[in-house]
Design an enzyme around this catalytic site. Sequence first.
Site, PDB file in Angstrom:
ATOM      1  N   LYS A   1       0.846  -1.207   0.000  1.00 16.95           N
ATOM      2  CA  LYS A   1       0.000   0.000   0.000  1.00 16.95           C
ATOM      3  C   LYS A   1       0.878   1.252   0.000  1.00 16.95           C
ATOM      4  CE  LYS A   1      -3.819  -2.506   2.019  1.00 16.95           C
ATOM      5  NZ  LYS A   1      -4.579  -2.916   3.186  1.00 16.95           N
TER       6      LYS A   1
ATOM      7  N   ASP B   1     -11.317   2.053   3.337  1.00 18.14           N
ATOM      8  CA  ASP B   1     -11.581   0.616   3.163  1.00 18.14           C
ATOM      9  C   ASP B   1     -13.075   0.370   2.941  1.00 18.14           C
ATOM     10  OD1 ASP B   1      -9.358  -1.008   3.058  1.00 18.14           O
ATOM     11  OD2 ASP B   1      -9.111  -1.124   5.234  1.00 18.14           O
TER      12      ASP B   1
ATOM     13  N   GLN C   1      -5.120  -1.909   9.317  1.00 21.06           N
ATOM     14  CA  GLN C   1      -4.876  -3.194   8.662  1.00 21.06           C
ATOM     15  C   GLN C   1      -5.445  -4.333   9.507  1.00 21.06           C
ATOM     16  OE1 GLN C   1      -3.405  -3.661   5.527  1.00 21.06           O
ATOM     17  NE2 GLN C   1      -4.112  -5.757   5.835  1.00 21.06           N
TER      18      GLN C   1
END
Length: 283
Positions: free
Chosen positions: A54, A121, A98
């Site tokens: 990322k 997300d 995460q």
Amino acid sequence: MSAMLIDGKALSARFREEIATDAQSFEKRTGRKIGLAVILVGEDPASQVYVRNKVKACEQTGVASYGYYLPKESTTEDVLELVNALNEDEKVDGLLVQLPLPKHIDEKRVLSAVSPLKDVDGFHAVNAGNLLLGNECLSACTPSGIMELIATTGVDLCGKNAVVIGRSNIVGKPVALMLLSKNATVTVCHSRTQNLKEITRNADVLVVAIGKKEFVTGDMIKPGAVVIDVGMNRDEGKLYGDVNFAEAKEVASYITPVPGGVGPMTITMLLKNTVKAANFGQK
Ligand code: NAP
């Protein structure tokens, strides 16, 4: 018959060029870079790889990345404190935590603490709810990438039978909603589904997200179907999808490979959401 490959890498590269252009014009307009903050708790090796990828994708597209690496002993309160600080931080447009978090951390509380306006997300209940209602939102990245991959085939989803195997909150459910919004007739299958093969053989579009190596065999696929394989199953260092690719490609019209299909699009859609979130901030 051999199916056409849906090339996630090539599509991803095209999208990243557009994202880089958007990031550049944002910087010109505002005098600062678009920023993505990533929180990683602990040292899970797979998560470390995802976070590294990322950060690398941010660098390639001119998005600033801010990594926050917390020790695995951190408490839910520690993570919440950081999330709250980043929610207020003006250089941070997108914020993600995460997953998976270490077991002792309350994942639901942490995910609900992320500002819905920075939730790149698309996991926050506000964004999931807006997706359900068909409202503008930051939607989950893997499902958004799947929709872009399907769009490249030129197949019109209106009235088609779309079957999704898997009903997770991050892939199965949101992709089913997205297919429905394109007027497909959607069936969602899961581990308790009976006569799975009967259902999948009726699918014009089949999305498979279960996490079982080569679970879907050629005889489960309708001739000419579009097959999207979300699975990422590691076996002796090699990556396998949820679909038996060798069999499926002889039956399908279009198919995503693993690797090189859905995977590359997920991070790209994350960057796209970050650009979108940055522009929310400018409204
Ligand atoms: P998950 O949360 O474990 O969900 C798996 C789903 O598959 C569940 O709904 C489960 O049903 C269903 N399932 C399991 N066995 C089944 C069976 N025999 N028949 C029918 N359905 C079955 O998984 P996920 O997070 O959605 O991920 C799925 C796969 O996609 C994994 O391999 C993951 O690594 C991969 N993935 C890839 C990306 C990417 O960027 N490429 C992103 C996310 C996930 P129940 O609900 O009944 O248990």
